[in-house]
Design a protein around this motif. Structure first.
Motif, mmCIF file in Angstrom:
data_model
loop_
_atom_site.group_PDB
_atom_site.id
_atom_site.type_symbol
_atom_site.label_atom_id
_atom_site.label_comp_id
_atom_site.label_asym_id
_atom_site.label_seq_id
_atom_site.Cartn_x
_atom_site.Cartn_y
_atom_site.Cartn_z
ATOM 1 N N SER A 109 -77.448 -63.759 17.073
ATOM 2 C CA SER A 109 -76.504 -62.591 17.869
ATOM 3 C C SER A 109 -77.088 -62.229 19.380
ATOM 4 O O SER A 109 -76.105 -61.966 19.795
ATOM 5 C CB SER A 109 -75.882 -60.672 16.858
ATOM 6 O OG SER A 109 -75.477 -60.364 18.040
ATOM 7 N N ILE A 110 -78.411 -62.049 19.499
ATOM 8 C CA ILE A 110 -78.968 -61.071 19.977
ATOM 9 C C ILE A 110 -78.981 -62.603 21.471
ATOM 10 O O ILE A 110 -78.749 -62.509 22.434
ATOM 11 C CB ILE A 110 -80.638 -60.527 20.317
ATOM 12 C CG1 ILE A 110 -80.248 -59.655 19.415
ATOM 13 C CG2 ILE A 110 -81.132 -60.782 21.314
ATOM 14 C CD1 ILE A 110 -82.012 -58.610 18.565
ATOM 15 N N VAL A 111 -79.264 -63.352 21.396
ATOM 16 C CA VAL A 111 -79.515 -64.929 21.332
ATOM 17 C C VAL A 111 -77.777 -65.396 22.151
ATOM 18 O O VAL A 111 -77.400 -65.686 23.316
ATOM 19 C CB VAL A 111 -79.624 -66.299 20.870
ATOM 20 C CG1 VAL A 111 -79.778 -67.501 21.031
ATOM 21 C CG2 VAL A 111 -80.662 -66.050 20.247
ATOM 22 N N ARG A 112 -76.840 -65.301 21.532
ATOM 23 C CA ARG A 112 -75.354 -65.491 21.659
ATOM 24 C C ARG A 112 -74.868 -64.831 22.793
ATOM 25 O O ARG A 112 -74.629 -64.815 23.521
ATOM 26 C CB ARG A 112 -75.006 -65.210 20.928
ATOM 27 C CG ARG A 112 -74.898 -66.352 19.383
ATOM 28 C CD ARG A 112 -74.554 -67.957 19.721
ATOM 29 N NE ARG A 112 -74.222 -69.009 19.014
ATOM 30 C CZ ARG A 112 -74.422 -69.772 19.037
ATOM 31 N NH1 ARG A 112 -74.882 -70.609 20.745
ATOM 32 N NH2 ARG A 112 -74.437 -70.844 17.988
ATOM 33 N N ARG A 113 -75.241 -63.668 22.671
ATOM 34 C CA ARG A 113 -75.988 -62.096 23.627
ATOM 35 C C ARG A 113 -76.133 -62.309 25.029
ATOM 36 O O ARG A 113 -75.145 -62.676 26.282
ATOM 37 C CB ARG A 113 -75.966 -60.954 23.412
ATOM 38 C CG ARG A 113 -74.616 -59.748 22.299
ATOM 39 C CD ARG A 113 -75.577 -58.720 22.157
ATOM 40 N NE ARG A 113 -75.332 -57.921 23.705
ATOM 41 C CZ ARG A 113 -75.999 -56.363 24.023
ATOM 42 N NH1 ARG A 113 -76.982 -56.343 22.595
ATOM 43 N NH2 ARG A 113 -75.523 -56.213 25.553
ATOM 44 N N ILE A 114 -77.027 -63.251 24.739
ATOM 45 C CA ILE A 114 -78.171 -63.336 26.309
ATOM 46 C C ILE A 114 -77.677 -64.755 26.604
ATOM 47 O O ILE A 114 -76.999 -65.169 27.780
ATOM 48 C CB ILE A 114 -79.742 -63.867 26.297
ATOM 49 C CG1 ILE A 114 -80.012 -62.367 25.595
ATOM 50 C CG2 ILE A 114 -80.523 -64.854 27.491
ATOM 51 C CD1 ILE A 114 -81.645 -62.784 24.650
ATOM 52 N N GLU A 115 -77.286 -65.269 25.908
ATOM 53 C CA GLU A 115 -76.016 -66.946 26.569
ATOM 54 C C GLU A 115 -74.748 -66.402 27.344
ATOM 55 O O GLU A 115 -74.946 -66.762 27.914
ATOM 56 C CB GLU A 115 -76.385 -67.781 25.033
ATOM 57 C CG GLU A 115 -76.981 -68.775 24.847
ATOM 58 C CD GLU A 115 -76.406 -69.426 23.842
ATOM 59 O OE1 GLU A 115 -77.552 -70.683 23.671
ATOM 60 O OE2 GLU A 115 -75.845 -69.253 23.488
ATOM 61 N N ALA A 116 -74.229 -65.080 26.805
ATOM 62 C CA ALA A 116 -72.670 -64.869 27.468
ATOM 63 C C ALA A 116 -73.093 -64.621 28.921
ATOM 64 O O ALA A 116 -72.530 -64.511 30.410
ATOM 65 C CB ALA A 116 -71.966 -64.217 26.227
ATOM 66 N N TYR A 117 -74.493 -63.829 28.487
ATOM 67 C CA TYR A 117 -74.810 -62.907 30.408
ATOM 68 C C TYR A 117 -75.727 -64.103 31.412
ATOM 69 O O TYR A 117 -74.720 -64.119 32.596
ATOM 70 C CB TYR A 117 -75.943 -61.674 29.815
ATOM 71 C CG TYR A 117 -77.083 -61.523 31.264
ATOM 72 C CD1 TYR A 117 -75.952 -60.933 31.859
ATOM 73 C CD2 TYR A 117 -78.066 -61.524 31.198
ATOM 74 C CE1 TYR A 117 -76.699 -59.947 33.493
ATOM 75 C CE2 TYR A 117 -78.414 -62.113 32.684
ATOM 76 C CZ TYR A 117 -78.114 -60.658 33.489
ATOM 77 O OH TYR A 117 -78.514 -60.349 34.079
ATOM 78 N N LEU A 118 -76.220 -64.736 30.694
ATOM 79 C CA LEU A 118 -76.508 -65.529 31.571
ATOM 80 C C LEU A 118 -75.307 -66.366 32.288
ATOM 81 O O LEU A 118 -75.589 -67.340 33.747
ATOM 82 C CB LEU A 118 -77.322 -66.597 31.372
ATOM 83 C CG LEU A 118 -78.443 -65.749 30.575
ATOM 84 C CD1 LEU A 118 -80.195 -66.491 30.291
ATOM 85 C CD2 LEU A 118 -79.661 -65.304 31.808
ATOM 86 N N ASN A 119 -74.392 -67.204 31.295
ATOM 87 C CA ASN A 119 -73.313 -67.949 32.191
ATOM 88 C C ASN A 119 -72.604 -66.980 32.935
ATOM 89 O O ASN A 119 -72.315 -67.312 33.851
ATOM 90 C CB ASN A 119 -73.199 -68.989 30.767
ATOM 91 C CG ASN A 119 -73.587 -69.825 30.068
ATOM 92 O OD1 ASN A 119 -73.402 -70.624 31.445
ATOM 93 N ND2 ASN A 119 -73.486 -69.291 28.762
#
Length: 222
Positions: A45-55
């Motif tokens: 879940s944390i990784v998905r949040r970071i991916e969404a933020y960076l995109n």
């Protein structure tokens, strides 16, 4: 010593390597992508949040402070514009400017008046300026943690045999990139902290031009 640290901070030893086993795992939609294997549901879940933020991230402009465990200290200015563009310029006495112009990474020594071009993937931050950030495909995720106010992601490029790894640190609520840390094969830890960062503002395109630093082009012009 600081020049060695700068090179260690920005240049990986080799490209991302995807094995046949990884390819099969990534093609199997019934399992998580290989980069997420072994992570807990909370870490995924944390990784998905970071991916969404960076995109969603468009740009970052800031001062930076670089501190290394060998005692070296440097400061400078950083500008990052997604996709593809990045500029790090160190304050004196460090004579280094590094510019990613969307195609290549220019490493320029102002003192020696020497320019060197490298592929974009030769920087640990290359995944940050890709058009689409997919951490679970590009890198090996070692751990993902969050507290009340910070998020920490520890990563290593697939195929790295020299032990180089990187930790990204974000503030939370709202999430924003604040610091990264690189540990090289010699065990030297280098931290880069963003000071007074400004996000998602327009950056003048001339910041990322390299013609004035490209000594080969200057020689041709002369």
């Amino acid at each position: 010593a600081i020049m060695v640290v700068i090179i260690a901070l920005f240049i990986f030893a080799g490209p991302i390597v995807v094995t046949s086993q990884q390819a099969r795992a990534n093609s199997d939609t019934s399992v998580e992508p290989n980069g997420l294997n072994g992570l807990s549901p909370d870490e995924v879940s944390i990784v998905r949040r970071i991916e969404a933020y960076l995109n969603d991230l468009k740009s970052v402009s800031a001062r930076f402070i670089q501190i290394s465990s060998n005692g070296s200290l440097a400061e400078g200015d950083v500008n990052i514009q997604r996709p593809g563009k990045m500029r790090f310029e160190y304050d004196e006495p460090v004579p280094i400017v590094m510019i990613a112009n969307g195609v290549t990474l220019l490493y320029f020594d102002k003192k020696l008046k020497q320019s060197t071009y490298l592929p974009l993937w030769k920087t640990p931050l290359w995944f940050l300026i890709r058009e689409k950030v997919e951490l679970h495909k590009d890198i090996q995720i070692l751990s993902a943690q969050e507290s009340d106010s910070t998020i920490q992601l520890e990563i290593r490029a697939e195929g790295e045999s020299d032990g180089t790894q990187m930790t990204l640190l974000f503030s939370d609520n709202p999430i924003s990139l604040r610091k990264w840390e690189v540990i090289d094969a010699q065990g030297i830890t280098t931290q880069v902290s963003l000071v007074n960062p400004v996000y998602d503002t327009s950056i003048d395109e001339t910041v990322f031009t390299t013609d004035d630093l490209d000594m080969k082009k200057k020689e041709n012009w002369d």
